[in-house]
Design a protein around this motif. Structure first.
Motif: not given
Length: 167
Positions: A39, A58-59, A97
């Protein structure tokens, strides 16, 4: 005579061209038994570390019941400065991600959040955390909107982070 003076004065009062920002973030290949994509949160802050703007987070967007959002608090610095006050996903900020490799982000100076960025000194901050892995935070200082290139090198979760500002 007056008409000749008005044109130069009008040119002086016109806004300067905005600069563009390019960020290259390397996600390194790690030799580990159980690999998970990190992440990553990327944001701008002032030299006193006060939050200015989120650029991207970003995850894992695709987990059932928004399960990926539960782990955002592991991005500790970002979470304390901005994340806990956001309702995820955030249009234009939230993203999936990224895999191993170098990822390029380009922000136009004429668009948010750079459009409202005042001239001065800032830090680009990149924080990464990985399940069954580590945590890393890099700061890249810069002066806005001065043309420049700067970088920082990660040791574990991040590789090279490069910032380029072009007027």
């Amino acid at each position: 005579m007056r008409k000749r003076l008005l044109l130069p004065l009008a040119l002086l009062s016109a806004p300067l061209m905005a600069a563009d920002m390019q960020i290259d973030v390397e996600i390194p290949r790690l030799q580990v038994a159980e690999y998970h994509r990190p992440y990553v949160a990327i944001w701008l802050e002032k030299p006193d570390q006060s939050h200015v703007a989120d650029l991207t987070v970003w995850y894992d967007l695709k987990l059932k019941d928004k399960e990926g959002e539960k782990w955002l608090k592991d991005l500790r610095q970002w979470w304390r400065r901005s994340g806990r006050s956001l309702e995820m996903p955030v249009d234009g900020v939230s993203a999936a991600t990224r895999a191993v490799g170098t990822h390029q982000l380009i922000y136009k100076g004429s668009d948010a959040p750079l459009k409202a960025l005042e001239d001065g000194d800032y830090n680009l901050v990149v924080e990464a955390v990985r399940e069954v892995g580590g945590r890393e935070l890099l700061r890249v200082p810069f002066t806005w909107p001065q043309a420049s290139a700067a970088s920082a090198q990660g040791a574990t979760e991040l590789g090279a982070v490069t910032l380029t500002i072009k007027p």
